[in-house]
Structure formats: C-alpha cells, structure tokens
Design an enzyme around this catalytic site. Sequence first.
Site, PDB file in Angstrom:
ATOM      1  CE  LYS A 127      39.110  45.900  44.868  1.00  0.00           C
ATOM      2  NZ  LYS A 127      39.775  46.325  46.112  1.00  0.00           N
ATOM      3  CE  LYS A 163      39.212  43.124  40.743  1.00  0.00           C
ATOM      4  NZ  LYS A 163      40.128  44.224  40.320  1.00  0.00           N
ATOM      5  NE  ARG A 213      50.214  47.517  43.908  1.00  0.00           N
ATOM      6  CZ  ARG A 213      49.716  47.349  45.148  1.00  0.00           C
ATOM      7  NH1 ARG A 213      50.481  47.605  46.204  1.00  0.00           N
ATOM      8  NH2 ARG A 213      48.489  46.904  45.300  1.00  0.00           N
ATOM      9  NE  ARG A 227      50.434  42.363  43.331  1.00  0.00           N
ATOM     10  CZ  ARG A 227      49.479  43.154  43.828  1.00  0.00           C
ATOM     11  NH1 ARG A 227      49.578  43.599  45.067  1.00  0.00           N
ATOM     12  NH2 ARG A 227      48.434  43.504  43.090  1.00  0.00           N
ATOM     13  NE  ARG A 235      42.469  35.213  46.852  1.00  0.00           N
ATOM     14  CZ  ARG A 235      42.244  35.052  48.151  1.00  0.00           C
ATOM     15  NH1 ARG A 235      41.606  35.985  48.827  1.00  0.00           N
ATOM     16  NH2 ARG A 235      42.647  33.966  48.771  1.00  0.00           N
ATOM     17  CG  ASP A 275      47.295  46.293  41.878  1.00  0.00           C
ATOM     18  OD1 ASP A 275      48.477  46.564  42.174  1.00  0.00           O
ATOM     19  OD2 ASP A 275      46.428  46.046  42.734  1.00  0.00           O
ATOM     20  CD  GLU A 283      42.413  46.422  43.387  1.00  0.00           C
ATOM     21  OE1 GLU A 283      43.096  46.926  44.314  1.00  0.00           O
ATOM     22  OE2 GLU A 283      41.794  45.355  43.494  1.00  0.00           O
ATOM     23  CG  ASN A 285      46.002  49.392  45.366  1.00  0.00           C
ATOM     24  OD1 ASN A 285      45.094  48.874  46.000  1.00  0.00           O
ATOM     25  ND2 ASN A 285      46.437  48.897  44.215  1.00  0.00           N
TER      26      ASN A 285
END
Length: 318
Positions: A127, A163, A213, A227, A235, A275, A283, A285
């Site tokens: 994050k 978050k 993603r 997504r 979400r 993301d 984000e 990841n």
Amino acid sequence: MAPLTFGFLMDPLEHVRVDHDSTFQMMLEAQKRGHTVRYFEQSWLRFSGTATEARMRTVTVRREAGRHFEVLDESVRSISSLDVLFMRKDPPVDAEFLHATQLVELCSGRPPVYINSPQGIRDANEKLYTLNFPELMPETCVSGEKSVLMDFIRRHPAGTILKPIDGFGGQGIVFCAQGDRNMRSMLEMLTNLGRQAIMAQAYVPQSRQGDKRIILVDGEPRGAVLRVPSDDDHRGNMAAGGKPVKTTLTEREKQICARLKPKLLERGLLVVGIDVLGDYLTEVNVTSPTGLAEINVLDQTCVETHVIQMAERLAAKR
C-alpha cells in the site's frame, strides 16, 4: 542451458489451487523446462551457525487437483544450494515474514537469484510504496488520527475508500460515504482506536467497471486482467469474489508501467502485480502477486514463460 535448481518459499503446497495459484504456474513452467523444483515453507527455515538452510522438498508437479504434486526427496539444504529462489509466501507481511526475508540472505556460498529481492520486499509495502508516485495515485491520506481521516472523508463527496495498510486480498477495505453515521465507529475499528495508521483514498467511480491487475516481469507488462466486482461488493479482488475479464492496456497504463520500471528494477522487484483503477495506480504488489492463471486463460498465453526465462538469464550471469 544446463538444468537449474529452483526453490520456492511459499505456503503449503497441499493447499494450492491448481487453476488459480500463480506460484504453481511458475513451478510447472520451471519443471517443463527441465529444472529441479524444490519448495519449503517459512517455518522450515533455520540458521545452522554459519548460514541459513531449510528443510526442502524436491517435487514433481502436475495440473491435477488433489494429486498435484509428488515428493521425490526431503532433506535439509542450504539456501546457497539453489540457483533461483522465488519469495512467494502470501501476506500478511508480519514479523515472521520479515524475519524470513532476513534469514534467506545469510548464505555461506554464492546466493541464489532472488525473485523478488528480500530487501525490496521489506522496503515496498504494497500500500505505502505507491506513495512514491503521488502523481499516479488518487488523492490519498495515511493517518491513524480520527480527526484527520474525517476531514479527508468530508472533502470527497463521491466517497472514500479506507484500507488497512497491511491488508491483502481485499480484506478490510471499506467504502465510506459522506455523512455515513457509522463513520466514527468504522474509523475506530480500522485504526484500533487511533493506534494504527490506515490509508484513505478518494473514491474512483470507474471502480464499478473493475480494477486492472497488470503483471510486470523485469519491469515490462506481460499481461493484464480486469477484475470486476460483484453487484453487492465494491472490491474487484478475485479473493473477494471479483470476476476476471479479458482486457488490454491503455496508453495511460503503459505510461504508469514505464514510470515504475526503473524504481522496481533498482530494488530487485522483478515479478510485480500493479493495480490500476481508472487512470490511477492504487497498489504495487510484490510478495506473491496473482493473476497469471486468469491472464493465461483469457489471452491464450503463458505469462510464466517470461518469468522463468528471466530467471534463467539472471542465473547464467551469476
């Protein structure tokens, strides 16, 4: 090239979903290319007095649920016995996780190629790392103070996404509307009464169409999946019920990838899932980004081929 030994630090192989798990796709590809595949769990690490070693299982893998692996050998081996080590333990990134990233760096011989770099994983909270690129993000606030967070929420009439900083898989992410009578209670719970900072981001209306993603390998985008959240959830995470949908990259998304590339490579972050929501990065990841299996099915491709080829190339340079 000569066969290599690939190690995977991961969660229990017994629990892998063969049609979804990105680490499993990489294991299959490494085996397909003639390499030895070994896996071990975080709790199997140990320091022997001179270097770190682990109880490792040499395995064969196959895409057959319930019978997806076979153990050929189990023995204690040094980390330096591996040519490549994939750090693929799923979050949460807790104290034990951070200890593991430190232990695997203690090698008596030549260290393996790390994917991703243990130091890079420690530095790049999924994050908070996005804060290095404020021009790419939606307006964002990080704080544990209720008054600061409430002021941020009041300044965003379209709503705010809250978050937990160490959350994963969409867990704990909530939408907060202006005037929500649960706002104070929500903030108290998420911040543990002000003892923990959280992230607040301006709501991006395009989120109803899904978040994207994008998988970066060696800094280059190698595939993407949209997504789409279910009707009763905000979400898009697949772990939270989001639906994978075929997609392509926009020019804005290509610019985001190009902006991130040098910084990711500088930290040894070689397999990354970013993301993007609308025009915004949300984000980065770096622990065990997912999406490979879904991209492969939707695009009739094999993203993991790029991953293993990169690993082979880096191992040859050691």
